[in-house]
Design an enzyme around this catalytic site. Sequence first.
Site, PDB file in Angstrom:
ATOM      1  N   HIS A  48       3.173  -9.835  14.445  1.00  0.00           N
ATOM      2  CA  HIS A  48       2.185  -9.315  13.499  1.00  0.00           C
ATOM      3  C   HIS A  48       2.549  -7.962  12.905  1.00  0.00           C
ATOM      4  CE1 HIS A  48      -1.692  -8.844  11.679  1.00  0.00           C
ATOM      5  NE2 HIS A  48      -2.015  -7.800  12.424  1.00  0.00           N
ATOM      6  N   GLN A  84      -6.980  -8.082   6.839  1.00  0.00           N
ATOM      7  CA  GLN A  84      -8.331  -8.649   6.949  1.00  0.00           C
ATOM      8  C   GLN A  84      -9.349  -7.624   7.446  1.00  0.00           C
ATOM      9  OE1 GLN A  84      -8.340 -12.191   9.377  1.00  0.00           O
ATOM     10  NE2 GLN A  84      -7.103 -13.350   7.934  1.00  0.00           N
ATOM     11  N   ASP A 117      14.203  -5.547   5.854  1.00  0.00           N
ATOM     12  CA  ASP A 117      15.216  -5.017   4.920  1.00  0.00           C
ATOM     13  C   ASP A 117      15.336  -3.494   4.992  1.00  0.00           C
ATOM     14  OD1 ASP A 117      14.840  -7.660   4.205  1.00  0.00           O
ATOM     15  OD2 ASP A 117      14.916  -7.294   2.052  1.00  0.00           O
ATOM     16  N   ARG A 156       0.017  -0.150  18.123  1.00  0.00           N
ATOM     17  CA  ARG A 156      -0.811   0.333  17.012  1.00  0.00           C
ATOM     18  C   ARG A 156      -2.282   0.026  17.252  1.00  0.00           C
ATOM     19  NH1 ARG A 156      -2.479  -2.660  11.765  1.00  0.00           N
ATOM     20  NH2 ARG A 156      -2.199  -4.369  13.212  1.00  0.00           N
ATOM     21  N   GLU A 193     -13.372  -2.308  15.666  1.00  0.00           N
ATOM     22  CA  GLU A 193     -12.355  -3.253  16.152  1.00  0.00           C
ATOM     23  C   GLU A 193     -11.861  -2.790  17.509  1.00  0.00           C
ATOM     24  OE1 GLU A 193      -9.761  -5.384  12.939  1.00  0.00           O
ATOM     25  OE2 GLU A 193      -9.767  -3.267  12.485  1.00  0.00           O
ATOM     26  N   ARG A 212      -4.907  -6.083  22.245  1.00  0.00           N
ATOM     27  CA  ARG A 212      -4.167  -7.248  21.717  1.00  0.00           C
ATOM     28  C   ARG A 212      -3.022  -7.692  22.619  1.00  0.00           C
ATOM     29  NH1 ARG A 212      -3.825  -5.755  15.247  1.00  0.00           N
ATOM     30  NH2 ARG A 212      -6.012  -6.165  14.897  1.00  0.00           N
ATOM     31  N   ALA A 236       2.289  -7.689   2.616  1.00  0.00           N
ATOM     32  CA  ALA A 236       1.426  -7.767   3.807  1.00  0.00           C
ATOM     33  C   ALA A 236       0.084  -7.128   3.499  1.00  0.00           C
ATOM     34  CB  ALA A 236       2.086  -7.061   4.986  1.00  0.00           C
ATOM     35  N   HIS A 260      -0.202 -10.587  17.429  1.00  0.00           N
ATOM     36  CA  HIS A 260      -1.642 -10.801  17.336  1.00  0.00           C
ATOM     37  C   HIS A 260      -1.976 -12.021  18.181  1.00  0.00           C
ATOM     38  CE1 HIS A 260      -5.660 -11.225  15.818  1.00  0.00           C
ATOM     39  NE2 HIS A 260      -5.526 -10.078  15.193  1.00  0.00           N
ATOM     40  N   VAL A 269       0.824  -1.212   0.000  1.00  0.00           N
ATOM     41  CA  VAL A 269       0.000   0.000   0.000  1.00  0.00           C
ATOM     42  C   VAL A 269       0.858   1.262   0.000  1.00  0.00           C
ATOM     43  CG1 VAL A 269      -0.281  -0.039   2.554  1.00  0.00           C
ATOM     44  CG2 VAL A 269      -1.945   1.140   1.149  1.00  0.00           C
ATOM     45  N   ALA A 270       1.925   1.287   0.806  1.00  0.00           N
ATOM     46  CA  ALA A 270       2.732   2.507   0.914  1.00  0.00           C
ATOM     47  C   ALA A 270       3.535   2.737  -0.366  1.00  0.00           C
ATOM     48  CB  ALA A 270       3.667   2.413   2.118  1.00  0.00           C
TER      49      ALA A 270
HETATM   50  C1  LIG Z   1      -2.474 -10.969   8.148  1.00  0.00           C
HETATM   51  C2  LIG Z   1      -2.430  -9.474   8.291  1.00  0.00           C
HETATM   52  C3  LIG Z   1      -3.606  -8.768   8.499  1.00  0.00           C
HETATM   53  C4  LIG Z   1      -3.580  -7.379   8.636  1.00  0.00           C
HETATM   54  N1  LIG Z   1      -4.758  -6.691   8.759  1.00  0.00           N
HETATM   55  C5  LIG Z   1      -4.732  -5.318   8.748  1.00  0.00           C
HETATM   56  C6  LIG Z   1      -5.942  -4.561   8.724  1.00  0.00           C
HETATM   57  O1  LIG Z   1      -7.032  -5.108   8.709  1.00  0.00           O
HETATM   58  N2  LIG Z   1      -5.853  -3.213   8.703  1.00  0.00           N
HETATM   59  C7  LIG Z   1      -4.660  -2.543   8.711  1.00  0.00           C
HETATM   60  O2  LIG Z   1      -4.650  -1.306   8.686  1.00  0.00           O
HETATM   61  N3  LIG Z   1      -3.495  -3.243   8.726  1.00  0.00           N
HETATM   62  C8  LIG Z   1      -3.509  -4.602   8.729  1.00  0.00           C
HETATM   63  N4  LIG Z   1      -2.329  -5.292   8.716  1.00  0.00           N
HETATM   64  C9  LIG Z   1      -1.062  -4.555   8.626  1.00  0.00           C
HETATM   65  C10 LIG Z   1      -0.904  -4.004   7.217  1.00  0.00           C
HETATM   66  O3  LIG Z   1      -1.404  -4.936   6.286  1.00  0.00           O
HETATM   67  C11 LIG Z   1       0.564  -3.736   6.903  1.00  0.00           C
HETATM   68  O4  LIG Z   1       1.145  -2.997   7.939  1.00  0.00           O
HETATM   69  C12 LIG Z   1       0.665  -2.915   5.612  1.00  0.00           C
HETATM   70  O5  LIG Z   1      -0.036  -3.555   4.575  1.00  0.00           O
HETATM   71  C13 LIG Z   1       2.119  -2.750   5.237  1.00  0.00           C
HETATM   72  O6  LIG Z   1       2.157  -2.132   3.986  1.00  0.00           O
HETATM   73  P1  LIG Z   1       3.537  -1.699   3.379  1.00  0.00           P
HETATM   74  O7  LIG Z   1       3.248  -1.076   2.066  1.00  0.00           O
HETATM   75  O8  LIG Z   1       4.285  -0.913   4.382  1.00  0.00           O
HETATM   76  O9  LIG Z   1       4.355  -3.087   3.196  1.00  0.00           O
HETATM   77  P2  LIG Z   1       3.966  -4.442   2.438  1.00  0.00           P
HETATM   78  O10 LIG Z   1       2.561  -4.451   1.989  1.00  0.00           O
HETATM   79  O11 LIG Z   1       4.408  -5.563   3.292  1.00  0.00           O
HETATM   80  O12 LIG Z   1       4.910  -4.394   1.156  1.00  0.00           O
HETATM   81  C14 LIG Z   1       6.315  -4.509   1.307  1.00  0.00           C
HETATM   82  C15 LIG Z   1       6.955  -4.501  -0.078  1.00  0.00           C
HETATM   83  O13 LIG Z   1       8.358  -4.297   0.032  1.00  0.00           O
HETATM   84  C16 LIG Z   1       9.049  -5.220  -0.804  1.00  0.00           C
HETATM   85  N5  LIG Z   1      10.412  -5.379  -0.278  1.00  0.00           N
HETATM   86  C17 LIG Z   1      10.805  -5.628   1.011  1.00  0.00           C
HETATM   87  N6  LIG Z   1      12.153  -5.651   1.095  1.00  0.00           N
HETATM   88  C18 LIG Z   1      12.627  -5.411  -0.160  1.00  0.00           C
HETATM   89  C19 LIG Z   1      13.934  -5.310  -0.730  1.00  0.00           C
HETATM   90  N7  LIG Z   1      15.060  -5.454  -0.008  1.00  0.00           N
HETATM   91  N8  LIG Z   1      14.028  -5.066  -2.060  1.00  0.00           N
HETATM   92  C20 LIG Z   1      12.931  -4.940  -2.829  1.00  0.00           C
HETATM   93  N9  LIG Z   1      11.670  -5.019  -2.337  1.00  0.00           N
HETATM   94  C21 LIG Z   1      11.527  -5.246  -1.030  1.00  0.00           C
HETATM   95  C22 LIG Z   1       8.179  -6.466  -0.751  1.00  0.00           C
HETATM   96  O14 LIG Z   1       8.457  -7.330  -1.824  1.00  0.00           O
HETATM   97  C23 LIG Z   1       6.790  -5.809  -0.847  1.00  0.00           C
HETATM   98  O15 LIG Z   1       6.513  -5.488  -2.188  1.00  0.00           O
HETATM   99  C24 LIG Z   1      -2.345  -6.699   8.596  1.00  0.00           C
HETATM  100  C25 LIG Z   1      -1.155  -7.398   8.405  1.00  0.00           C
HETATM  101  C26 LIG Z   1      -1.191  -8.780   8.241  1.00  0.00           C
HETATM  102  C27 LIG Z   1       0.099  -9.516   8.016  1.00  0.00           C
END
Ligand SMILES: Cc1cc2nc3c(=O)[nH]c(=O)nc-3n(C[C@H](O)[C@H](O)[C@H](O)COP(=O)(O)OP(=O)(O)OC[C@H]3O[C@@H](n4cnc5c(N)ncnc54)[C@H](O)[C@@H]3O)c2cc1C
Length: 516
Positions: free
Chosen positions: A333, A57, A205, A368, A114, A274, A52, A226, A26-27
């Site tokens: 988590h 969910q 990383d 969080r 929640e 949690r 992630a 969690h 997402v970020a």
């Molecule tokens: C099972 C589960 C349920 C959740 N439910 C919720 C929810 O309901 N609501 C909520 O707000 N949050 C929830 N969270 C938390 C939330 O999903 C995550 O915190 C959020 O999606 C993280 O987003 P992000 O973009 O930071 O990283 P991610 O979505 O994890 O993406 C990380 C990216 O970085 C890339 N990457 C990592 N290291 C490297 C590298 N060295 N070189 C190149 N690429 C790399 C990966 O390949 C990936 O593309 C949940 C998390 C989990 C695991």
Amino acid sequence: MTRACGGSAGVDWQQRADVVVIGTGVAGLAAALAAHRRGSRTVVLSKATETATFYAQGGIAVVLPFTDDTVEAHVHDTVIAGAGLCDEDAVCSIVADGARFDESAPGQWALTREGGHSRRRIMHAGGDATGAEVQRALDHAAATLDIRHNHVALEILHDGSAVTGVLVGNADGIGVLHTSSVILATGGLGHLYSATTNPAGSTGDGIALALRAGVDVTDIEFIQFHPTMLFDRNGSGRRPLITEALRGEGAVLRDARGESVTAGVHPMGDLAPRDVVAAAIEARLRETGDECVFLDARSIERFGERFPTVTAACRDAGIDPMSQPIPVVPGAHYSCGGVGTDVYGRTALPGLFAAGEVARTGMHGANRLASNSLLEGLVVGGRAGREAAGHAYSAGAPMAKIQPAQRVALDRGRVQQAMTRWASVVRDADGLNLLIDTLDDAAPRTMVTRADMEDVALTLSARIVAAAALARTETRGCHHRGDFPDTDPAQAVPVSVHGTVDGGVALVEPAVPVAR
Ligand SMILES: Cc1cc2nc3c(=O)[nH]c(=O)nc-3n(C[C@H](O)[C@H](O)[C@H](O)COP(=O)(O)OP(=O)(O)OC[C@H]3O[C@@H](n4cnc5c(N)ncnc54)[C@H](O)[C@@H]3O)c2cc1C
């Protein structure tokens, strides 16, 4: 062909970009879209296709107009969950920006509630498949961007005062992307532990990349466990999450004897925060010697329809949640802390930005609030993308020099075993010192493959978690110390860690070397 990226070895390929985004969750995609819309030549790297974000969910916490909710109420709930360590200005800024999402998409939203939220403000999709929908929508919007999978970011290159590029490993070997703007959006570090709800790529990383580039990491001792991850005696790596919404709908936690796990622990019982529920489960397992507790969800009507993701995960494990209690244990988590940034994703190194789970904006403090992370990723990701684009134009095109990249690493199995044993839900000084001793066995490793990068990142991340957890001699938020069970008002300050020139880590305040 692959080549080690050590010493002054050359590289196999070189390219230029205005902005490089590392991560496609997402970020990362919110950032890449924002930078692209500003006209920047944007390259997005990802070591994998799994994120992630896909697995989320519960949903996204958003204040909608024409409801009884307010930005102030959401800020209040977030700050209460953060146990004295939130930066309230950061929380206000991010929550208020999230409240504008609906402007472009008015309509009737199905909102749920929640743990820790005082209102129904969680937007969700597909029952318990919100993340899959968020990821699908972002992937669709980003379909025309330059996204490169199976590209591993190995090192942030800089000249001591600003970013000059990224060292990258891919099927063609080791290359350099010359750029003045890099956005870390690498997600969390759940694979510090033997079992986690996180996807395989969550190996810290971005934390390691930032530390090695001289940027501090803050609040890293606050790893949220969690309470209900699906248990399997032989299960390791990513394990399915059993959402807390089940408890919200009436499911109850019991031990193998049928006794409540949380009775007498907290007035909210199974719906306590949690960290409280996770610590209660951990205590019960220690007391009984059992391997897991059980979540009895048999009273929930139309279970399969409301919780399709949980139903599928249980069935895959041979469990029918409509007729059997679900075996669960606490699982690593979410990383509440991370790379220090402001609410625009800016780090202390000009040209380096961070957003999403890898970053520490001050939004989450010591714990969080559920569903605040997707919100933070969208808001700060978008802002970081715009900032990075602006920085790219003002900084011009740098020429990166390759820096030495031999680092120390322990095999991940040993890191995970040691972290699981000594730095899980409840920690104490004896265990944390044993963890540090174990990590001292790390040996030099030249980074070539994704696995090398991940082992190095896990080892360094484990070191800083151990250091910060040892330094915080109190229990606060999701950091529980068995030897210091109370909260100490004098410690309501963040702990930051920086990388030392010899590859070690030191606490910023006081600057004491903590790992040899
Ligand atoms: C099972 C589960 C349920 C959740 N439910 C919720 C929810 O309901 N609501 C909520 O707000 N949050 C929830 N969270 C938390 C939330 O999903 C995550 O915190 C959020 O999606 C993280 O987003 P992000 O973009 O930071 O990283 P991610 O979505 O994890 O993406 C990380 C990216 O970085 C890339 N990457 C990592 N290291 C490297 C590298 N060295 N070189 C190149 N690429 C790399 C990966 O390949 C990936 O593309 C949940 C998390 C989990 C695991």
